[in-house]
Structure formats: structure tokens, C-alpha cells
Design a protein around this motif. Sequence first.
Motif, short mmCIF file in Angstrom:
data_model
loop_
_atom_site.label_atom_id
_atom_site.label_comp_id
_atom_site.label_asym_id
_atom_site.label_seq_id
_atom_site.Cartn_x
_atom_site.Cartn_y
_atom_site.Cartn_z
N LEU A 22 -75.37 40.20 59.51
CA LEU A 22 -74.36 39.99 60.62
C LEU A 22 -73.10 40.08 59.97
O LEU A 22 -72.24 41.16 60.67
N LEU A 23 -72.66 39.66 58.98
CA LEU A 23 -71.22 39.84 58.48
C LEU A 23 -71.14 41.14 58.08
O LEU A 23 -70.11 41.81 58.32
N GLU A 24 -72.01 41.87 57.25
CA GLU A 24 -72.08 43.34 56.98
C GLU A 24 -71.86 44.17 58.19
O GLU A 24 -70.92 45.22 58.17
N ALA A 25 -72.57 43.93 59.23
CA ALA A 25 -72.63 44.66 60.41
C ALA A 25 -71.08 44.58 61.31
O ALA A 25 -70.67 45.62 61.56
N LEU A 26 -70.52 43.35 61.20
CA LEU A 26 -69.20 43.22 61.66
C LEU A 26 -68.27 43.86 61.05
O LEU A 26 -67.46 44.40 61.58
N ASN A 220 -81.19 39.17 66.19
CA ASN A 220 -80.48 39.48 64.65
C ASN A 220 -80.66 41.15 64.38
O ASN A 220 -81.46 41.80 64.96
N THR A 221 -79.72 41.44 63.31
CA THR A 221 -79.63 42.89 62.74
C THR A 221 -80.27 43.07 61.62
O THR A 221 -80.47 42.20 60.97
N ILE A 222 -80.54 44.25 61.28
CA ILE A 222 -80.88 44.73 60.06
C ILE A 222 -80.59 46.16 59.53
O ILE A 222 -80.23 46.95 60.84
N ASP A 223 -80.67 46.48 58.61
CA ASP A 223 -80.09 47.65 58.18
C ASP A 223 -81.12 48.70 58.24
O ASP A 223 -82.11 48.73 57.33
N THR A 224 -81.25 49.39 59.45
CA THR A 224 -82.48 50.30 59.63
C THR A 224 -82.49 51.38 58.72
O THR A 224 -83.65 52.06 58.73
N GLU A 225 -81.24 51.76 58.07
CA GLU A 225 -81.37 52.94 57.10
C GLU A 225 -81.87 52.45 55.77
O GLU A 225 -82.36 53.25 54.97
N SER A 401 -83.99 50.57 68.32
CA SER A 401 -83.42 50.28 69.49
C SER A 401 -82.79 48.89 69.77
O SER A 401 -81.93 48.77 70.67
N HIS A 402 -83.12 48.14 69.17
CA HIS A 402 -82.81 46.61 69.46
C HIS A 402 -82.16 46.00 68.03
O HIS A 402 -81.41 44.99 68.46
N PHE A 403 -82.43 46.43 66.85
CA PHE A 403 -81.92 45.67 65.79
C PHE A 403 -80.66 46.31 65.00
O PHE A 403 -80.14 45.84 64.08
N ALA A 404 -80.64 47.45 65.57
CA ALA A 404 -79.36 48.33 64.79
C ALA A 404 -77.94 47.67 64.70
O ALA A 404 -77.75 47.22 65.60
N PRO A 405 -77.50 47.81 63.53
CA PRO A 405 -76.37 47.03 63.47
C PRO A 405 -75.08 47.18 64.06
O PRO A 405 -74.43 46.16 64.58
N ASP A 406 -74.89 48.21 64.54
CA ASP A 406 -73.55 48.52 65.31
C ASP A 406 -73.78 47.87 66.78
O ASP A 406 -72.94 47.27 67.40
N ALA A 407 -74.97 48.03 67.29
CA ALA A 407 -75.24 47.67 68.76
C ALA A 407 -75.25 45.85 68.66
O ALA A 407 -74.55 45.27 69.16
N ALA A 409 -73.32 43.88 66.42
CA ALA A 409 -72.07 43.63 66.26
C ALA A 409 -71.25 43.92 67.29
O ALA A 409 -70.50 43.02 67.54
N ARG A 410 -71.50 44.91 68.17
CA ARG A 410 -70.50 44.92 69.59
C ARG A 410 -71.07 43.65 70.35
O ARG A 410 -70.11 43.34 71.10
N LYS A 411 -71.98 43.38 70.26
CA LYS A 411 -72.26 42.32 71.31
C LYS A 411 -71.63 40.86 70.83
O LYS A 411 -71.12 40.18 71.66
N TYR A 412 -71.37 40.62 69.46
CA TYR A 412 -70.95 39.71 69.05
C TYR A 412 -69.34 39.76 69.18
O TYR A 412 -68.66 38.72 69.46
N VAL A 413 -68.93 40.83 69.02
CA VAL A 413 -67.49 41.19 69.21
C VAL A 413 -67.08 40.92 70.68
O VAL A 413 -66.01 39.92 71.06
#
Length: 422
Positions: A22-26, A220-225, A401-407, A409-413
Motif C-alpha cells: 500500500l505504501l508503494e501504491a500511494l 489490499n493491493t498487489i502489483d498486478t504487473e 479489477s479489484h486489487f490494482a494499486p492505483d484504484a 490508493a485512490r480509495k485511501y487518499v
Amino acid sequence: MKILHINQSDETGGAAVAAVRLLEALRNHGAEAEMLVLEGGSDDSAIHSMVKNKWSRILRKVKFAAEVFSFVPFEKNSRQRFAFSSGRFGYDISENPLVKQADVLHLHWINQGFLSLNDLNKLIHTGKPIVWTLHDTWAFTGGCHYPGTCGGFTSTCGNCPLLKSPGSNDLSALQHLRKEKMYANASITFVGCSNWMKQMADRSSLVRKDLKHSVRHVFNTIDTELFKPADKGKVRAELGLPVDKKLLLFGAANTTDPRKGTIHLLRALKHLNARDPNLKNELELMAFGKNIDAFAHELPFVMHPFHTVKSQERMVHLYQAADLFVLPSMQDNLPNTVVESMSAGVPVVGFDIGGVPEMIMHQENGFLTAPGEWKDLAEGIIYVLGNGTVLGENARKFAESHFAPDAVARKYVDIYQSVAGG
């Protein structure tokens, strides 16, 4: 806006993995976010460790031991020693420069000698808004990390089934009361990694009693790439695995933790072997985590042990090599293993517990069965092996569609802005 994430570690445990992701995504999203950990192993300049030398490492071990052994007189079963945290020993970080500079404090997992209840209270008294991601239930119970069938947290706790001498005024009741007093004037926004965790927090009397304590839900997020499908044959060759077998993957931080349900996996595999002995020529198991050797002798199939995997790239390869992941957990929130497996395009077979059914759609991207039904778990393994291609493709789509980092991160911001009034 400066966000400070606070977690016991940046390496050990599922919460650490989720928090660092999450830190990385933010940060990639443009947020000004850093992390404070008790002891870290990362060379990331945004992650700051409190343990930096020999003496601070000794102090950390002393506090950890004090925290653990302070609970021993109360424990009912030594095997469940880490299922309950008393929060007696820790570090006062309220005067830490990173805390002072932060606009929002984001708590994750803070137990086992990192933050005591007193230390948590001092953070609350800084007056800074707190966002607390619920990786387990400790934040809103009298001390347990997973309540099982106990509903005491919905009232006042007490009569705790984890304690040697349960009663109306036992340790869980006393800690519940302490938290109630601490939270009374606190500005805390809880975030459940799963909707299941959010719903439990909503039921907790510690959350219900003060309207300041709202509960959100963000996966939670994950690097899908990074966690993505790959050529199984090529990956297996690199790992020294057979290319002509069906490979099941199983793993956990500690595979002997009763909550992880290893016994049910063993029963399922023995059932498959008894039903069709020829499966030994087709099916093998990959396993990772602590204590995997403890059950190796009971397996009816060949096992490829990987023990504790510290390299994220190697972990990716394990998923990419597998035909399916088996999750026999009896209690869990939003397991990173399911998130990682689905992102790698590998379907999951598991029990219908916790946040798992929020990710696994039965016979669409995996297989779900009732908790503890190991014969059905075995049937799920056979089903997924026969339908793996479609299920794996659907699992990957769900992850994107559910774990992508940017999506995420936007919710937490959005949450940070709402709690900080920005």
C-alpha cells in the motif's frame, strides 16, 4: 498531506506485506507517505526502522519476550499463545519526528512488543486523525486476533475462551474496558481489508459506542504487473520442478498454526490418494512457510519444499508454476496468498470463511466449500484441475479489477482527505 504508516515490521507477516504494498501504491499515486517500523530489512528510503544497532536489537528482544511471557500465566493453551495480545510492553513513539510531522497516522499491525496500550493511548492523545487497517480483530476486541465463534467483542468481552481462568472480569474484559476509555475521545477510522472484517468491526461495542469511529472497506493491493501469469513450463524448469505433473501449491507464514487448517489439507490429500492411487503419478505438492517439514511425512504425494520465501520474485515464480492454490484456513481475513494467486492467474480452492468468498466466486474463478469439509476440499481440487484454464483467466480478471494499486490508493487518499478535513 503527510501520511505515516506504522507497522511492526516491513517483512514479517501478512500485514507487513500488505502495508508495504500500500505504501508503494500511494507513493506511485503521488501521495507523501512514509512508514515507521520496529525493525526493518528494506533499503527503501521511505521505510524507517527504530532498531538500528546491537543494543536496540537487544532491547527489542527483551520487550518481545516480556510481552509474550506476561501472557503465559493467563494462557489456556501454549499452542494459542500468539492468538491473544495483552499490549503491555512497547515503545512510546508519540515524540518521534515522523509522528510529529505527519498529518494522518495510519496504523496496521502493532503487537508483540511494538506498541503497548499505553503507547497507543499516547498516539491518540497527539490529536492526529488515525486510520487503522484491520489485518485482524485485535483493535476492537479485548485481546484476541481472531474470535472464532466467540461473540464477546460485541458487548464487553470477558469469559474469554483463550484464557485459563475465564470470567466476567478476566483479562479480556479489563482490556476491552481500557480500549473503550481510550477510544472515547479518539478520532479513528477503521478500514477492513475485507467486508467480513468491516462487518465484524461494525458489530463491536468498541466501534458502535462512538460515532467518530467509522468503518470503511478497501481491499489490499498487489502489483498486478509483477504477479502475473507466465509460461509454466519455463518457470518450472527454472525452479527444478517437473513439467509433466499437476502441481498444487500450499503455504502460510506458519503452517502449524491451527488457524491455517493444514490438518484439513492432509485429510483431503489422503482422501484423494485412497480414492485413486494412480494420482501419485500425476499430482505433486509445492509447499512454503515455516514448519512444512512437520507434516511432510504424512503426505501421500511428493512434496517440493520451499520453506520461508523472502524473495518476492521467487514467490511470484511459485504461483506461476502452480496449477492451483489450496487454502484450508479455518479463520482468515483477506489472505495475501489468495490475492497473489489470483493475480498470477492461478485459481484457489478454499473454505468459505472470512473474506475469502469476497474474492473466490464458486466455480467461476475458484472453488469454495463449507469450513472443515475436507472431502469437499478434495473434490474442489479435482474440479479445478479439470477446469483450470477458464478459472485461472477469470481469477486474473478479478485481480486486475479489484486489487490494482492505483484504484486502492485512490480509495485511501479519499479516506485521508475526509479524516484530515482536506
